[in-house]
Scaffold this motif. Sequence first.
Motif, PDB file in Angstrom:
ATOM      1  N   ARG A  80      38.177  27.227  -3.785  1.00 48.64           N
ATOM      2  CA  ARG A  80      37.725  27.884  -2.557  1.00 48.64           C
ATOM      3  C   ARG A  80      38.889  28.723  -2.033  1.00 48.64           C
ATOM      4  NH1 ARG A  80      35.423  24.041   0.290  1.00 48.64           N
ATOM      5  NH2 ARG A  80      37.446  23.206   0.928  1.00 48.64           N
ATOM      6  N   SER A  81      38.580  29.906  -1.508  1.00 51.06           N
ATOM      7  CA  SER A  81      39.631  30.811  -1.039  1.00 51.06           C
ATOM      8  C   SER A  81      39.414  31.215   0.416  1.00 51.06           C
ATOM      9  CB  SER A  81      39.684  32.071  -1.912  1.00 51.06           C
ATOM     10  OG  SER A  81      40.105  31.772  -3.219  1.00 51.06           O
ATOM     11  N   LEU A  82      40.531  31.406   1.112  1.00 54.53           N
ATOM     12  CA  LEU A  82      40.556  31.987   2.449  1.00 54.53           C
ATOM     13  C   LEU A  82      41.072  33.413   2.313  1.00 54.53           C
ATOM     14  CD1 LEU A  82      40.463  28.926   2.970  1.00 54.53           C
ATOM     15  CD2 LEU A  82      42.117  29.265   4.822  1.00 54.53           C
ATOM     16  N   HIS A  83      40.499  34.333   3.101  1.00 58.71           N
ATOM     17  CA  HIS A  83      40.874  35.742   3.037  1.00 58.71           C
ATOM     18  C   HIS A  83      41.241  36.224   4.441  1.00 58.71           C
ATOM     19  CE1 HIS A  83      38.056  34.979  -0.367  1.00 58.71           C
ATOM     20  NE2 HIS A  83      39.033  35.596  -1.027  1.00 58.71           N
ATOM     21  N   ASP A  84      42.503  36.543   4.621  1.00 63.89           N
ATOM     22  CA  ASP A  84      43.062  36.908   5.922  1.00 63.89           C
ATOM     23  C   ASP A  84      43.300  38.410   5.956  1.00 63.89           C
ATOM     24  OD1 ASP A  84      44.712  37.328   8.158  1.00 63.89           O
ATOM     25  OD2 ASP A  84      45.649  35.356   7.971  1.00 63.89           O
ATOM     26  N   THR A  85      42.367  39.152   6.548  1.00 64.67           N
ATOM     27  CA  THR A  85      42.462  40.612   6.539  1.00 64.67           C
ATOM     28  C   THR A  85      43.539  41.130   7.480  1.00 64.67           C
ATOM     29  OG1 THR A  85      40.712  40.772   8.222  1.00 64.67           O
ATOM     30  CG2 THR A  85      40.031  40.872   5.912  1.00 64.67           C
ATOM     31  N   VAL A  86      43.941  40.347   8.465  1.00 63.41           N
ATOM     32  CA  VAL A  86      44.983  40.778   9.403  1.00 63.41           C
ATOM     33  C   VAL A  86      46.354  40.751   8.738  1.00 63.41           C
ATOM     34  CG1 VAL A  86      46.163  40.227  11.571  1.00 63.41           C
ATOM     35  CG2 VAL A  86      43.658  40.099  11.434  1.00 63.41           C
ATOM     36  N   TRP A 146      31.700  24.326   3.984  1.00 65.03           N
ATOM     37  CA  TRP A 146      32.615  25.345   4.490  1.00 65.03           C
ATOM     38  C   TRP A 146      31.933  26.717   4.445  1.00 65.03           C
ATOM     39  CZ3 TRP A 146      38.341  24.778   4.983  1.00 65.03           C
ATOM     40  CH2 TRP A 146      38.757  23.434   4.930  1.00 65.03           C
ATOM     41  N   ASP A 147      30.667  26.763   4.761  1.00 67.93           N
ATOM     42  CA  ASP A 147      29.910  28.011   4.700  1.00 67.93           C
ATOM     43  C   ASP A 147      30.409  29.010   5.736  1.00 67.93           C
ATOM     44  OD1 ASP A 147      28.397  26.955   2.692  1.00 67.93           O
ATOM     45  OD2 ASP A 147      26.607  26.597   3.929  1.00 67.93           O
ATOM     46  N   VAL A 148      30.046  30.272   5.523  1.00 61.16           N
ATOM     47  CA  VAL A 148      30.356  31.320   6.491  1.00 61.16           C
ATOM     48  C   VAL A 148      29.688  30.989   7.824  1.00 61.16           C
ATOM     49  CG1 VAL A 148      29.994  33.755   7.050  1.00 61.16           C
ATOM     50  CG2 VAL A 148      30.674  33.093   4.729  1.00 61.16           C
ATOM     51  N   ILE A 149      30.427  31.172   8.904  1.00 63.70           N
ATOM     52  CA  ILE A 149      29.938  30.899  10.254  1.00 63.70           C
ATOM     53  C   ILE A 149      29.339  32.180  10.826  1.00 63.70           C
ATOM     54  CG2 ILE A 149      30.639  30.237  12.592  1.00 63.70           C
ATOM     55  CD1 ILE A 149      32.898  28.575  11.280  1.00 63.70           C
ATOM     56  N   GLN A 153      29.279  32.962  16.538  1.00 59.58           N
ATOM     57  CA  GLN A 153      29.692  31.580  16.752  1.00 59.58           C
ATOM     58  C   GLN A 153      31.118  31.314  16.256  1.00 59.58           C
ATOM     59  OE1 GLN A 153      26.750  28.760  15.225  1.00 59.58           O
ATOM     60  NE2 GLN A 153      25.108  30.236  15.596  1.00 59.58           N
ATOM     61  N   ARG A 154      31.806  32.345  15.797  1.00 56.77           N
ATOM     62  CA  ARG A 154      33.139  32.160  15.226  1.00 56.77           C
ATOM     63  C   ARG A 154      34.205  31.990  16.295  1.00 56.77           C
ATOM     64  NH1 ARG A 154      32.719  37.085  10.774  1.00 56.77           N
ATOM     65  NH2 ARG A 154      30.950  36.169   9.624  1.00 56.77           N
ATOM     66  N   ASP A 155      35.184  31.149  15.988  1.00 59.53           N
ATOM     67  CA  ASP A 155      36.359  31.030  16.831  1.00 59.53           C
ATOM     68  C   ASP A 155      37.324  32.169  16.534  1.00 59.53           C
ATOM     69  OD1 ASP A 155      35.862  28.528  18.253  1.00 59.53           O
ATOM     70  OD2 ASP A 155      36.029  27.575  16.287  1.00 59.53           O
ATOM     71  N   SER A 156      38.163  32.490  17.502  1.00 57.87           N
ATOM     72  CA  SER A 156      39.183  33.514  17.307  1.00 57.87           C
ATOM     73  C   SER A 156      40.307  32.973  16.436  1.00 57.87           C
ATOM     74  CB  SER A 156      39.760  33.954  18.655  1.00 57.87           C
ATOM     75  OG  SER A 156      40.523  32.894  19.228  1.00 57.87           O
ATOM     76  N   GLU A 221      38.667  33.783   9.797  1.00 53.30           N
ATOM     77  CA  GLU A 221      37.724  33.481  10.863  1.00 53.30           C
ATOM     78  C   GLU A 221      36.296  33.335  10.364  1.00 53.30           C
ATOM     79  OE1 GLU A 221      40.201  37.004  12.561  1.00 53.30           O
ATOM     80  OE2 GLU A 221      39.749  36.142  10.575  1.00 53.30           O
ATOM     81  N   THR A 222      35.971  33.970   9.240  1.00 49.47           N
ATOM     82  CA  THR A 222      34.578  33.953   8.781  1.00 49.47           C
ATOM     83  C   THR A 222      34.114  32.550   8.413  1.00 49.47           C
ATOM     84  OG1 THR A 222      35.026  34.363   6.420  1.00 49.47           O
ATOM     85  CG2 THR A 222      34.859  36.294   7.876  1.00 49.47           C
ATOM     86  N   ILE A 223      35.057  31.693   7.990  1.00 51.00           N
ATOM     87  CA  ILE A 223      34.700  30.306   7.686  1.00 51.00           C
ATOM     88  C   ILE A 223      35.449  29.323   8.599  1.00 51.00           C
ATOM     89  CG2 ILE A 223      34.010  30.742   5.305  1.00 51.00           C
ATOM     90  CD1 ILE A 223      36.708  29.658   4.390  1.00 51.00           C
TER      91      ILE A 223
END
Length: 258
Positions: A80-86, A146-149, A153-156, A221-223
């Motif tokens: 599973r991967s996290l992707h941080d665009t910032v 860990w689905d996309v939120i 409803q997403r947290d900052s 943030e997406t997940i």
Amino acid sequence: MQGLLVSIATLAVSLFSATGAAQCDRETLVAATDSLIAAQTAGKLDSLGALDGVGYLEQFKTADITKGILATPLKLDFNRSLHDTVQCATYTEMVAATGSHPYVIGTQMHLTPDGKITNLSSLVTDTGDWLFNATGTLYWASRENWDVIPEDQRDSRDVIQAAADAYADIFDDKSVTVPWGSPCARLEGGAYTGNGSPSDRCDVGIPNGVKLVNRRYVIDETIGAVDVFIDFATVPDSHEFRVEKGKIRFVHTITVMG
């Protein structure tokens, strides 16, 4: 050299976080993590592109990427991967449970906006590391959601990071208020604090007087997720969190003991 690479990565995090704006397309980062998984599966670095000048750490120590874990082909049973665009950064959790040599690996990458890797850092755990059990890791990790939120409803980013920081801070300061979710489950090595029931809890077995320092974050943030590379007292460690509505729902830890 190790300290210099970490300092550069930390500086980049600070600069990108200050803007709060996307620096990379998500598609670019997804392509990068796809390439990482392909490289690890094949044991070949070709899919990662040009690696000249790329800083590589393994267990938080400078290493030769051509002789590291990426040069070993692995049958990956879960990732599973996290992707941080910032921050133009990614985190990938990889579990090889059914091959001849089980591993659980956590890898952070930082990239340029056009997708070139600038530094790559992997924590590689196997037999002898803290509560290591790749079969247990696979079993529990594959059952979590860990689905996309939904976007509304997403947290900052700030809320997600604050939840992770509160968790890390309580190890040294029991007065810290941690936003525990209910239920909440912690996957530590291959050991699980719950059983998939509504009564699962994460606020168990937390030691006292341990400093978790030198934190390097990847936030998606997406997940609702953040991974933090940490110096857990004196050992290399990764803590990955799923945060829902400001509350910690899941925690995954990878801790290298030797």
